[in-house]
Structures are given as structure tokens and as C-alpha cells.
Design an enzyme around this catalytic site. Structure first.
Site, PDB file in Angstrom:
ATOM      1  N   ASP A 189       0.773  -1.173  -0.072  1.00 49.75           N
ATOM      2  CA  ASP A 189       0.126   0.150   0.176  1.00 49.75           C
ATOM      3  C   ASP A 189       0.899   1.103   0.032  1.00 49.75           C
ATOM      4  O   ASP A 189       2.135   1.093  -0.499  1.00 49.75           O
ATOM      5  CB  ASP A 189      -1.003  -0.011   1.007  1.00 49.75           C
ATOM      6  CG  ASP A 189      -2.383   0.763   0.966  1.00 49.75           C
ATOM      7  OD1 ASP A 189      -2.127   1.984   0.518  1.00 49.75           O
ATOM      8  OD2 ASP A 189      -3.240   0.022   0.894  1.00 49.75           O
ATOM      9  N   HIS A 228       2.151   2.161  -3.137  1.00 53.35           N
ATOM     10  CA  HIS A 228       1.240   2.985  -3.956  1.00 53.35           C
ATOM     11  C   HIS A 228       1.955   4.406  -3.680  1.00 53.35           C
ATOM     12  O   HIS A 228       0.957   5.441  -4.022  1.00 53.35           O
ATOM     13  CB  HIS A 228      -0.262   2.760  -3.383  1.00 53.35           C
ATOM     14  CG  HIS A 228      -0.760   1.516  -3.389  1.00 53.35           C
ATOM     15  ND1 HIS A 228      -2.022   1.353  -2.905  1.00 53.35           N
ATOM     16  CD2 HIS A 228      -0.327   0.337  -4.125  1.00 53.35           C
ATOM     17  CE1 HIS A 228      -2.333   0.023  -3.495  1.00 53.35           C
ATOM     18  NE2 HIS A 228      -1.306  -0.454  -4.085  1.00 53.35           N
TER      19      HIS A 228
END
Length: 486
Positions: free
Chosen positions: A273, A296
Site C-alpha cells: 500500500d 502505492h
């Protein structure tokens, strides 16, 4: 007749001089306005090292402690083994850690030692202050969490190692904090859509604390977020490594919420993430020497979910390398929220093979169903990108997807060069107001709009390399603005 002509000529010349003087004054005003915007950003984000901690942590506590020598200085050594910890990775050492914490917290200038060469199995635990005085948590061994989610205490469902209400504490060492998260990831609704979506523990949490330093530790394989800084002030994270598989869901690296005066320095983060996420009520956050990937990217948000207020101000990212991530530098907000993101500076960032290197998304929608269009939004303004380079995996190397009712404003780009390996990189804008100068590639000339086009021309004349932009953006595509989590 001759007198009349001379008088007319004199009046005409005088009128022209007045027009020229007015234009010159307006140009000076425009130039001053542009310079003021840039000056404010520069002043807000001086990235020189700020010693938040000189008055909080004495120089002697900056030294590395030789863990097996309790006679070093005047410190009192508290070894978890002395409280019954076994360290075989199988026996439950939770009580030994709790008892050792009680001892170290009540003893001024003490050191809690987790010895090297051992694995300590510890269940979800709250380590609370306030403590008697300055203390060190020296982690040289490995602390591991139970693997099975079914064995987790439901009363502590969102934490594993939670430190709260502490002041002047230093966490340091070459040890590892391992969340054993694989079974938690398998049970995630993002892995299996038939599973219910529910929260999972964060590996390490610093909450309601001040003057905390974390140096040299490795945090890996967390159940969800790896390292949370919550409701805290004056926190410095140095030389910390965070890692988890690229496909591990919701495993943010370092998550900052409701905190101020946080410095992240020389950290290497790769997860499933956000490498770093900054959310509501956080300000004065500085990141320098960051390696990010996979993951991310470095994100502000998400903010504004369920009509909530989101405020993030004064954030600096300086000297970062982002590789192989879905996003690079991202600001993400939900429709329907309120508040603002303001005074953000990204500089000296290199990206390689990043899907969306620069993205502002006011239509963020991490939901299994589509999100309804709403008029209110978290306002985004005073965002600067300076000395940004690298390669984009997608066509849209820069994407400013902003609200029609609450446009993004004062976006400034300087020396931005993003290329696409296969094909041409482009910039996309919707309701984004700002300007660029110096090299800006891909061009945002037909993308960003300017609130005052005279600002653009004045900067262009003053900057030899000024490729400044300021034309109206093309019409928006409604279906293109709805985003889901990448």
C-alpha cells in the site's frame, strides 16, 4: 489651425504615456504577486534540518548503547530475559515484556533490552506511560506476532505493539518487528471479495506522545499498517526499513495521523500500500532521503470520507527515489468531504516505472461500488513540484483531477521532466488552477488554467528558461474522473 494640431498631438502623447505607465505598474504588480506565491512556498518549506529534539533528548541518548554492558553511563539495564522471556519464537513472552516495561517505565534513565539472536513471541500489548524519565528501548533481537488471526484478543483488534503517553523515549537498534501477517492478508476482502472487509492490527503504534525517536529498526510483514504515528508531536524516524510483499493489502509503511512536527529521514519502504500516508490533522511533516517501492507511493490522504473534515498542511518531500509503484506523489480526497490540503512541497524526486507519477485526485473512491457525485470537497491549494524527473508507465504522467465546485488552486511546477518509455507522456487536468515555469514536460500549457495570466507572462520574462503555461483546460470527461484504489 496649427495651434490646434499641436495641442491635439500633445494630448495624444500624454494619453499614451499614461497608458504605458499603467501597464508598467500592472506588470510590476503581477510580477510581485507571482513572486509572493513562490516566496511563501519557499519560506514555508525550508528543508534545512530542524533540531526539534535538542531540548527534548540529551546528546548522550543519541549514542548507540552496547546492549550487554549495563555499566555504560548511568543507565539502568532492564533485560526482558530477566523477567522470564524465553526467546524461542514459540513460548509466549508477552508477560515478560509487560513486566519489563513496568520496571523500565518506573526507573529514570533506564534501558529496555531485547537481546539479539532470539525470537520473542508477543501478543497484542499496550505499553503505556507516563514514565519516570528518559528511557531507551533497545531492540536487537526479533519480536514476532502470533500468526493466526483467531488467536488475537478481540479487545485489541487494531493494535499489536502500542506505545502511548510517552515522552523523551528513543527506540533504537538493529532488531526486527515482524507482524507475521500472511494469514491476515489471505482473509482480507481485497484478496478474496467474498470475505468481509474489516480492520486488522498495526504492527507498531506511537500514540499521544512527544519527543520520540525511532532509529535503525526493521518493521516487516505487518497485519495491516506497519508503523502508525498518532496524536503525537516531535517524532523523528531515522534509518528505518519497512517491508512487506507487493500484494499484501492495506499494509501502509508509515502512517501519520493527527500529528505535528514529524521528520522521516533516510527510510527505505516497500509494501502493498502507501509507502507513507498522511491523513487528517497533521502538519509540519518533513521527509528526506526516502526510498519507496514497491507500493502505492507517497500519499496525502485519503481525506473527506463520509463527509468528514480533512486538514493537512505544511508537508515537504525532499530527495526521494520512487520505483515500481502504482503512484508517485499523490493527494487523494473523497467527494463530499470538507477541509483543506495546503502548502505542500515536493522537490528533488526521481521516479522510475511509476504508473501515475504525479496525481491529485479529488474523486478518490476506494469502494466496491461506484461513488455518487457530490459538490462539496476538500480544498487543495499551494502545491509545488520542483526538480521532479523520471519515467511513467502510463500515458498520464501528471493528472490533476479536481472538483468542478472546489477547484485545485496555486499549483506550481518547476523543472518537471517525466517521460514515457513507450509512447508520449501527457498531462490531464480538470478544474486545476496554477502555472509552470522552467522545463515542464509533459507540457501543461493546454491543461492548467491561471487565475491571473499576467502572472505567467511576468515570470516568463524574468526566468530565462521560463516555459510558463496558463491556458484553459479542455472539457472534462465525467467517466474519467471516477477512480478506484490502484
Amino acid at each position: 489651425m496649427a495651434m490646434a494640431k499641436a495641442k491635439f498631438l500633445f494630448i495624444s502623447i500624454l494619453f499614451l504615456l499614461m497608458i504605458a505607465a499603467k501597464a508598467s505598474a500592472e506588470k510590476r504588480f503581477s510580477s510581485d504577486k507571482a513572486n509572493n506565491i513562490l516566496r511563501e512556498l519557499e519560506e514555508d518549506f525550508d528543508t534545512e534540518e530542524e533540531e526539534y529534539y535538542d531540548h527534548e533528548i540529551e546528546e548522550e541518548e543519541e549514542e548507540e548503547l552496547v546492549p550487554w554492558r549495563s555499566e555504560r553511563g548511568s543507565k539502568v539495564l532492564v533485560n526482558v530475559d530477566s523477567f522470564g522471556a524465553v526467546g524461542d519464537g514459540v513460548s509466549d513472552d508477552t508477560k515478560a515484556f509487560e513486566d519489563a516495561w513496568k520496571q523500565v517505565c518506573s526507573t529514570p534513565k533506564s534501558v529496555l533490552l531485547v537481546p539479539r539472536g532470539r525470537q520473542y513471541l508477543v501478543n497484542a500489548t499496550k505499553f503505556s506511560g507516563p514514565c519516570a524519565g528518559r528511557l531507551i528501548v533497545q531492540i536487537e533481537g526479533t519480536i514476532i506476532a502470533p500468526e493466526d488471526p483467531k488467536s488475537w484478543d478481540p479487545k485489541l483488534g487494531r493494535i499489536w505493539l502500542d506505545f502511548s503517553n510517552i515522552t523523551k523515549v528513543s527506540f533504537q537498534g538493529n532488531g526486527i518487528i515482524d507482524g507475521s501477517g500472511s494469514k491476515w492478508w489471505a482473509a482480507s476482502c481485497k484478496k478474496n471479495k467474498s470475505n468481509p472487509c474489516k480492520g486488522a492490527p498495526s504492527a507498531l503504534t506511537i500514540a499521544s506522545s512527544s519527543a520520540v525517536r525511532v532509529k535503525g529498526l526493521t518493521i516487516q510483514n505487518s497485519q495491516q499498517m506497519h508503523f502508525v504515528i498518532s496524536k503525537s508531536d516531535s517524532v523523528r524516524i531515522i534509518d528505518v526499513k519497512v517491508s512487506a510483499p507487493e500484494d499484501s493489502p492495506n499494509t501502509d509503511g508509515i502512517h501519520i495521523t493527527e500529528s505535528t512536527n514529524v521528520v522521516l529521514q533516510n527510510c527505505k519502504i516497500g509494501t502493498g500500500d502507501d509507502c507513507i500516508s498522511i491523513v487528517n490533522a497533521s502538519s509540519n511533516i518533513k521527509m528526506k532521503g526516502i526510498y519507496c517501492g514497491p507500493g502505492h507511493g507517497i500519499s496525502i490522504g485519503s481525506l473527506g470520507k463520509d463527509h468528514s473534515i480533512g486538514i493537512v498542511t505544511k508537508v515537504v518531500v525532499d530527495n526521494a527515489f520512487i520505483r515500481g509503484t502504482t503512484n508517485g506523489l499523490r493527494i487523494k480526497t473523497w467527494q463530499g468531504g470538507s477541509g483543506y490540503v495546503q502548502s505542500i512541497r515536493y522537490q528533488n524526486v526521481r521516479m522510475e516505472d511509476v504508473s501515475y507519477p504525479i496525481i491529485i485526485d479529488q474523486f478518490y473512491c476506494d469502494s466496491p461500488t461506484s461513488c455518487q457525485n457530490q459538490t462539496s470537497a476538500v480544498a487543495i491549494s499551494e502545491i509545488m513540484y520542483k526538480n521532479i524527473s523520471g519515467t511513467s508507465k502510463s500515458r498520464e504522467a501528471m493528472k490533476f483531477a479536481c472538483s468542478d465546485t472546489v477547484p485545485c488552486s496555486n499549483i506550481v511546477l518547476n523543472n518537471v521532466n517525466l517521460e514515457r518509455k513507450d509512447g508520449t507522456a501527457e498531462a490531464y487536468c480538470n478544474s486545476a488552477i496554477g502555472f509552470g515555469y522552467g522545463l515542464v514536460q509533459p507540457s501543461v500549457e493546454a491543461c492548467l488554467t491561471s487565475s491571473d495570466k499576467r502572472i505567467i507572462s511576468s515570470i516568463a520574462e524574468e526566468d530565462d528558461a521560463g516555459d510558463v503555461v496558463g491556458r484553459s483546460s479542455s472539457s472534462s470527461q465525467e467517466d474519467y474522473l471516477i477512480h478506484t484504489e490502484l
